[in-house]
Write a protein that holds these residues in place. Structure first.
Motif, PDB file in Angstrom:
ATOM      1  N   ALA A 132      16.608  70.889  32.941  1.00  0.00           N
ATOM      2  CA  ALA A 132      17.453  72.083  33.044  1.00  0.00           C
ATOM      3  C   ALA A 132      16.926  73.215  32.170  1.00  0.00           C
ATOM      4  N   LEU A 133      16.566  72.892  30.937  1.00  0.00           N
ATOM      5  CA  LEU A 133      16.062  73.910  30.026  1.00  0.00           C
ATOM      6  C   LEU A 133      14.770  74.535  30.544  1.00  0.00           C
ATOM      7  N   ALA A 134      13.972  73.735  31.258  1.00  0.00           N
ATOM      8  CA  ALA A 134      12.697  74.233  31.790  1.00  0.00           C
ATOM      9  C   ALA A 134      12.874  75.043  33.068  1.00  0.00           C
ATOM     10  N   GLY A 152      10.317  72.186  28.335  1.00  0.00           N
ATOM     11  CA  GLY A 152      11.634  71.564  28.394  1.00  0.00           C
ATOM     12  C   GLY A 152      11.921  70.754  27.146  1.00  0.00           C
ATOM     13  N   VAL A 153      11.814  71.385  25.984  1.00  0.00           N
ATOM     14  CA  VAL A 153      12.015  70.671  24.721  1.00  0.00           C
ATOM     15  C   VAL A 153      13.509  70.411  24.530  1.00  0.00           C
ATOM     16  N   PHE A 154      13.871  69.150  24.577  1.00  0.00           N
ATOM     17  CA  PHE A 154      15.281  68.776  24.425  1.00  0.00           C
ATOM     18  C   PHE A 154      15.373  67.557  23.514  1.00  0.00           C
ATOM     19  N   ALA A 210       6.569  71.844  14.801  1.00  0.00           N
ATOM     20  CA  ALA A 210       6.822  72.975  15.703  1.00  0.00           C
ATOM     21  C   ALA A 210       7.750  72.570  16.839  1.00  0.00           C
ATOM     22  N   ILE A 211       7.660  71.310  17.272  1.00  0.00           N
ATOM     23  CA  ILE A 211       8.562  70.799  18.312  1.00  0.00           C
ATOM     24  C   ILE A 211       9.958  70.590  17.732  1.00  0.00           C
ATOM     25  N   VAL A 212      10.015  69.979  16.553  1.00  0.00           N
ATOM     26  CA  VAL A 212      11.312  69.711  15.929  1.00  0.00           C
ATOM     27  C   VAL A 212      12.088  71.012  15.729  1.00  0.00           C
ATOM     28  N   GLU A 213      11.397  72.090  15.372  1.00  0.00           N
ATOM     29  CA  GLU A 213      12.064  73.377  15.149  1.00  0.00           C
ATOM     30  C   GLU A 213      12.721  73.918  16.410  1.00  0.00           C
ATOM     31  N   LYS A 214      12.216  73.524  17.576  1.00  0.00           N
ATOM     32  CA  LYS A 214      12.760  74.024  18.838  1.00  0.00           C
ATOM     33  C   LYS A 214      14.021  73.275  19.284  1.00  0.00           C
ATOM     34  N   VAL A 215      14.267  72.130  18.679  1.00  0.00           N
ATOM     35  CA  VAL A 215      15.362  71.282  19.140  1.00  0.00           C
ATOM     36  C   VAL A 215      16.713  71.872  18.745  1.00  0.00           C
ATOM     37  N   GLU A 216      17.566  72.074  19.749  1.00  0.00           N
ATOM     38  CA  GLU A 216      18.959  72.445  19.525  1.00  0.00           C
ATOM     39  C   GLU A 216      19.817  71.304  20.036  1.00  0.00           C
ATOM     40  N   LEU A 217      20.623  70.737  19.160  1.00  0.00           N
ATOM     41  CA  LEU A 217      21.413  69.578  19.538  1.00  0.00           C
ATOM     42  C   LEU A 217      22.692  70.013  20.243  1.00  0.00           C
TER      43      LEU A 217
END
Length: 357
Positions: A187-189, A260-262, A327-334
């Protein structure tokens, strides 16, 4: 150090507060008398639970029993309903975030605030103490590199005909949080958001229509047998399987798709009226402790208290190296549990109708 105990109404299914230690030292002593904590849906390769089991038992002398290690979150809730009041009732669950409100609404869990409650971020705990989320992960794709000509880097890539019959998710998103996460990632992608999972369902419908989507009974065996060449799952699950897959001769790697970083957490609530109430609470304390955080990180799972522990240099270099790229962890919104509830409703009505494979 004092801990917050139960305060869950007047239900006869909840634990008598007098049966629970009034502080962590008393809980430890009582747990050692109980001698066991009974868990459900805790696979050894998931988030390094094998390491947790070994260290917990060595430290406290409390045995761990795991029933149905591969159960889905929905099956966990059903198990508590079916086994309530029996010796085989699970003491602690490990459920996807979107199953936390159903667990509370059905009266299946009771509050417990572990001794480090104040240092757990607010978005990783229920304000009433009904659960904590001790860790979270990032959706990744595991890839059998011998079965693909090119490794996809985006969701759009997955629609390429070269992946016909080669892509799978780890189960039914109406039942398990890891599959829901794959849909959220899609969905995010594809123009969706944490409040709008529909584009993810639409993407998988398109993927199924193209013939690229298939099914696997189990992610690890599906990768080994070639049932699928590309399978969605949490990063820490793929890390936990890597050594075995390599021993099995699979030319394997795993990646986070660029668009689609989730990420999301799993929650560890104490069940209402658990057979070993002190051991249950001690297990939750362990999972959120410095030592528990180290074990999670060694398995690639991001501990709830990661920011605090990393700043204090309390995680080993080995543990830090096992975690996703910063850099990936920073993109994560829970997402919140409420957003998960809404996503579940959409999946329940739309998945079977639209995704046919």
């Amino acid at each position: 150090m004092s801990v917050s105990l139960v305060a869950c109404g007047s239900s006869s299914d909840t634990t008598d507060p007098s049966a629970i230690g009034q502080n962590l030292d008393e809980i430890i002593a009582n747990a050692q008398e109980e001698g066991e904590v009974r868990l459900i849906a805790y696979p050894e390769t998931w988030a390094n639970y094998a390491g947790h089991f070994e260290e917990f038992e060595a430290k406290y002398g409390v045995d761990i029993t795991v029933d149905s290690p591969d159960a889905s979150s929905a099956e966990e809730l059903q198990a508590v309903q079916n086994l309530r009041g029996q010796d085989t009732q699970p003491d602690v669950l490990d459920i996807g975030y979107s199953f936390t409100n159903p667990a509370i609404d059905q009266g299946l869990v009771e509050p417990y605030q572990p001794s480090n409650w104040d240092s757990i971020p607010d978005n990783l705990k229920d304000p009433e103490g009904n659960w904590v989320g001790a860790y979270y992960g990032v959706v990744s794709i595991g890839v059998n590199k011998d079965l693909v000509d090119e490794i996809p880097t985006t969701f759009e890539d997955l629609l390429d005909p070269q992946y016909a019959g080669k892509i799978a998710i780890p189960g039914d998103p109406r039942q398990g949080a890891s599959s829901i996460a794959a849909v959220f990632s899609a969905a995010l992608a594809n123009g969706g958001s944490l409040d709008d999972i529909q584009p993810g369902i639409d993407f998988f419908a398109k993927l199924a229509e193209s013939g690229n989507l298939t099914t696997v009974s189990d992610a690890a065996s599906g990768m080994t047998t070639g049932e699928a060449a590309i399978i969605f799952d949490w990063n820490y699950n793929w890390l936990g399987r890597t050594a075995q897959l390599e021993r099995d001769g699979v030319n394997f790697d795993y990646f986070v798709l660029e668009d689609g970083v989730f990420g999301n957490f799993y929650a560890q609530p104490v069940t209402a009226g658990s057979p070993q109430p002190n051991a249950a609470r001690l297990w939750v304390d362990w999972l959120t402790s410095d030592e528990g955080a180290e074990q999670y990180a060694l398995g690639g799972a991001i501990p709830a208290r990661f920011t605090e522990l990393a700043a204090a240099e309390k995680l080993s270099d080995e543990a830090l190296a096992a975690l996703p790229d910063p850099a990936i962890v920073e993109k994560v919104e829970l997402p919140s549990a409420a957003q998960g509830d809404e996503a579940n409703k959409v999946i329940a009505t739309q998945w079977a109708e639209k995704v046919k494979y």
